[in-house]
Design a protein around this motif. Structure first.
Motif, PDB file in Angstrom:
ATOM      1  N   UNK A  53       0.827  -1.205   0.000  1.00  0.00           N
ATOM      2  CA  UNK A  53       0.000   0.000   0.000  1.00  0.00           C
ATOM      3  C   UNK A  53       0.862   1.256   0.000  1.00  0.00           C
ATOM      4  N   UNK A  54       1.852   1.297   0.881  1.00  0.00           N
ATOM      5  CA  UNK A  54       2.703   2.483   0.953  1.00  0.00           C
ATOM      6  C   UNK A  54       3.665   2.559  -0.230  1.00  0.00           C
ATOM      7  N   UNK A  55       4.116   1.413  -0.714  1.00  0.00           N
ATOM      8  CA  UNK A  55       5.047   1.425  -1.839  1.00  0.00           C
ATOM      9  C   UNK A  55       4.418   1.904  -3.126  1.00  0.00           C
ATOM     10  N   UNK A  65      11.698   7.426   0.354  1.00  0.00           N
ATOM     11  CA  UNK A  65      12.486   6.556  -0.501  1.00  0.00           C
ATOM     12  C   UNK A  65      11.721   5.294  -0.847  1.00  0.00           C
ATOM     13  N   UNK A  66      12.311   4.414  -1.657  1.00  0.00           N
ATOM     14  CA  UNK A  66      11.627   3.184  -2.091  1.00  0.00           C
ATOM     15  C   UNK A  66      11.598   2.133  -0.983  1.00  0.00           C
ATOM     16  N   UNK A  67      10.553   1.326  -0.984  1.00  0.00           N
ATOM     17  CA  UNK A  67      10.451   0.191  -0.067  1.00  0.00           C
ATOM     18  C   UNK A  67      11.155  -1.000  -0.718  1.00  0.00           C
ATOM     19  N   UNK A  68      12.138  -1.560  -0.028  1.00  0.00           N
ATOM     20  CA  UNK A  68      12.945  -2.635  -0.613  1.00  0.00           C
ATOM     21  C   UNK A  68      12.469  -4.024  -0.203  1.00  0.00           C
ATOM     22  N   UNK A 311      -2.267   7.107   2.854  1.00  0.00           N
ATOM     23  CA  UNK A 311      -1.745   6.606   4.131  1.00  0.00           C
ATOM     24  C   UNK A 311      -2.868   6.239   5.086  1.00  0.00           C
ATOM     25  N   UNK A 312      -3.895   7.063   5.164  1.00  0.00           N
ATOM     26  CA  UNK A 312      -4.999   6.779   6.088  1.00  0.00           C
ATOM     27  C   UNK A 312      -5.819   5.592   5.615  1.00  0.00           C
ATOM     28  N   UNK A 313      -5.970   5.412   4.320  1.00  0.00           N
ATOM     29  CA  UNK A 313      -6.687   4.232   3.818  1.00  0.00           C
ATOM     30  C   UNK A 313      -5.961   2.959   4.207  1.00  0.00           C
ATOM     31  N   UNK A 314      -4.637   2.999   4.210  1.00  0.00           N
ATOM     32  CA  UNK A 314      -3.854   1.821   4.582  1.00  0.00           C
ATOM     33  C   UNK A 314      -3.946   1.529   6.073  1.00  0.00           C
TER      34      UNK A 314
END
Length: 525
Positions: A53-55, A65-68, A311-314
Motif C-alpha cells: 500500500x505504501x510502496x 524513498x523506495x520500499x525494498x 496513508x490513512x486508507x492503509x
C-alpha cells in the motif's frame, strides 16, 4: 597537523553535551520505528499489505524513498528514511561550527599564534565529526542486533548512515574554504544537502533511477539493509568523502586565515534608507533563513498532504495502529489523526527555526558585531528585540505556509480544497505557544546564562524524541508532560482548551522577559 590532538580535545569539551545528544537521538529512531511496526503488523500478510500500500504511493516514496522489502526491519528503516538527512545536517553544521565560525570570531587566529599547524583546525573538526558518525552507526547497528535482526542488515544500515554523515562533513569542509562568513558556508553546504534530497525525491517518485544515483542520500538506501544487502554503494560514499576532503585541504592552502576563496561582495558606500534601524539590519540578517524555512516546510507539507489519503486508507485496517494514532491525534477520524500527527512533527521542526532565530543575537554578540551598534543610541533591549521579532513572528509565518500547503495538497486529493485549508492553518497555528516556549527558553539562556544556550537545542532534541517514541514506548505521562508540545490540542479534529495555550504563552512571555532583563544587567560578550 601539529596540535591536532589538543584541538580534538577542545572540540570534544565544547560539544560534550551536543554531540552525544544528537548521536543517540538519531541512532535510536530507526529501531523505535521498526519495533512499532513489528508490534502492529504481526503477520506476514499484514506486513505485505502494508508494504504494498505504501510502496504504491509516489508521494510517500518521494518523502522516505523506495520500499525494498516487506519485513519489519526493512519497513522500519524505510519509515525512518528522513533520519539520515538529519544526521547529515548535524554533521555539516558541526564541521562549519569548528572551522569557519572559529575563524570568523578570531579564535582560530589566536590559537594559530601558538604552536599550531595550518590544517589542525580542519583536521580536528573532521576527526570529531567522523567519530560521532561512526558512533551513531555502531549504536544503530547494535540496537538492531540486540533485537534479533540480522547482523548483515544492521551493519549495512549503520554503515550507510555513517557514510552519509561523512560525505556531508566533507561537503562542509569544502564550503568552509569558500566564503569569509559562516553564514555563507552554511548556505553552500545546506544547498548541497537540499539538492541531494530533491534529486533523491525526484528519482524515487518518478522512477528515474539515474537521478537518485546522483544523490548521496540514495546510496545508503541502495545498500538495501535487511533486503539482500548490496555493499558497493558504500565504496562510492567513501570515495566521494575522500575526494571532497582532499579538495578541502587543497583549497585551505590557497587562502589566508579568516579569508575565503570567493571574494566578498562589496556593498554600497552608503547605507540604504531601509537600513537605518536595528530592526532593518535584523531583517536583512534573517530574511534568507526565513525564506528558506518557508520554502522547505511548504515543499514537505505539500508532499505529505498529497500522501495523506493513501496513508490513512492503509492504516484504517489495523486496529492496533488505529488505537495508537487516536492517542496521538485525539480523534477517531483517520485523516484528522494522520494530519494531527503530521502537524505535531512539523511543529517541533519549526521550533528548531525559532531557536535558531532567537540565538542569532548571541551569534552577533560573540562575533563582536553587537558592540558597535550598542555604542550608538540603540538600547540593549531594542537590539535584542529586533532579532526576537523573527524568533516569535517568523514561526507564525512559517506555520501559516505549512498549513496552506498541507491544506491545498490534501484538499485537492479529496475534492474539498476550500474546506480543509482553514482547518489546517488553524491546526498549525495552534503549535505556536509551544514553539514560542522553546524560543523563549533560548532567549532566557541568552540573557541569564549565555554559555548554556546550547541547552535550548538539547531540550528541542529531547522533545522530538518524546514526540516520536513516547506513545509507542509507553513512557510515563509525567515525563512526557515536560514537553510543551504534549499540552497542545490535537488538531485538526481534537478538542480545543484555551487554558494550556494561555499558560504556555504566559510561560514564554515570562522567560522572554527574564532573558531581556538578564541581558540588560550582564556584560556584553
Amino acid at each position: 597537523m601539529n596540535g591536532t590532538g589538543a584541538l580534538v580535545r577542545l572540540v570534544l569539551r565544547r560539544d560534550r553535551l551536543i554531540i552525544p545528544l544528537w548521536v543517540v537521538v538519531i541512532a535510536v529512531l530507526p529501531i523505535t520505528q521498526t519495533s512499532a511496526i513489528a508490534e502492529l503488523y504481526t503477520g506476514e500478510q499484514e506486513l505485505r499489505r502494508f508494504a504494498e500500500s505504501f510502496g504504491a504511493n509516489p508521494a510517500l516514496q518521494s518523502l522516505y524513498g523506495p520500499i525494498t522489502h516487506w519485513n519489519a526491519a526493512a519497513m522500519g528503516t524505510w519509515r525512518a528514511g528522513f533520519t539520515p538527512v538529519i544526521l547529515a545536517l548535524a554533521s555539516l553544521l558541526t564541521v562549519i561550527r569548528h572551522t569557519r565560525v572559529e575563524e570568523e570570531t578570531g579564535r582560530r587566529e589566536l590559537l594559530g599564534s601558538a604552536v599550531l599547524g595550518r590544517h589542525a583546525g580542519l583536521t580536528a573538526a573532521l576527526v570529531v565529526t567522523a567519530g560521532a558518525n561512526l558512533a551513531a552507526g555502531v549504536i544503530l547497528a547494535l540496537s538492531f542486533v540486540s533485537q534479533g535482526h540480522p547482523v548483515a542488515g544492521a551493519l549495512a544500515l549503520g554503515s550507510g548512515y555513517a557514510a552519509l554523515g561523512l560525505v556531508f562533513a566533507a561537503v562542509a569542509a569544502v564550503a568552509a574554504q569558500l566564503t569569509e562568513g559562516a553564514g555563507g558556508a552554511r548556505g553552500f553546504a545546506l544547498s548541497a544537502l537540499g539538492l541531494a534530497f530533491l534529486l533523491r525525491m525526484a528519482g524515487d517518485s518518478t522512477g528515474t533511477a539515474w537521478l537518485s544515483w546522483l544523490s548521496p542520500i540514495a546510496w545508503g538506501q541502495r545498500m538495501r539493509p535487511f533486503a539482500g544487502e548490496v555493499w558497493w554503494p558504500l565504496v562510492l560514499s567513501c570515495a566521494v568523502t575522500v575526494l571532497l576532503t582532499a579538495v578541502a585541504y587543497v583549497l585551505a592552502d590557497r587562502r589566508d586565515v579568516a579569508g575565503g576563496l570567493l571574494p566578498p561582495r562589496l556593498g554600497p558606500a552608503g547605507a540604504a534608507a531601509g537600513l537605518t534601524s536595528a530592526f532593518a539590519l535584523a531583517w536583512r540578517l534573517h530574511r534568507g533563513t526565513l525564506a528558506a524555512w518557508c520554502v522547505g516546510v511548504g515543499l514537505f507539507g505539500a508532499v505529505t498532504g498529497a500522501a495523506t489519503k493513501a496513508a490513512t486508507d492503509t492504516m484504517a485496517g489495523n486496529s492496533q495502529l488505529m488505537a495508537i494514532m487516536v492517542a496521538l491525534g485525539g480523534t477517531t477520524d483517520m485523516s484528522d489523526v494522520f494530519l494531527a500527527g503530521l502537524v505535531g512533527i512539523f511543529g517541533i521542526g519549526v521550533a528548531g527555526y525559532a531557536v535558531q532565530a532567537a540565538l542569532r543575537v548571541r551569534a552577533e554578540e560573540v562575533a563582536q558585531r553587537g558592540e558597535p551598534l550598542l555604542a550608538t543610541a540603540v538600547s540593549r533591549v531594542g537590539w535584542a528585540a529586533s532579532h526576537l521579532v523573527f524568533a516569535l513572528l517568523g514561526p507564525a509565518v512559517t506555520l501559516v505556509v505549512l498549513g496552506v500547503c498541507v491544506g491545498v495538497a490534501y484538499g485537492a486529493t479529496v475534492g474539498d480544497l476550500f474546506g480543509h485549508v482553514p482547518r489546517l492553518v488553524g491546526a498549525t497555528l495552534a503549535q505556536l505557544p509551544a514553539v514560542w516556549t522553546l524560543a523563549a527558553l533560548a532567549i532566557a539562556l541568552f540573557g541569564l546564562a549565555p554559555r548554556l544556550v546550547g541547552v535550548s537545542w538539547a531540550a528541542l532534541a529531547v522533545f522530538l524524541l518524546f514526540g516520536q517514541v513516547g506513545a509507542v514506548l509507553d513512557l510515563p505521562q509525567p515525563l512526557l508532560d515536560l514537553s510543551p508540545f504534549s499540552h497542545l490540542p490535537k488538531l485538526p479534529g481534537g478538542e480545543v482548551s484555551a487554558l494550556p495555550l494561555v499558560v504556555l504563552t504566559a510561560v514564554a512571555a515570562a522567560l522572554t522577559a527574564a532573558g531581556l532583563y538578564g541581558f540588560r544587567r550582564r556584560d556584553v560578550g
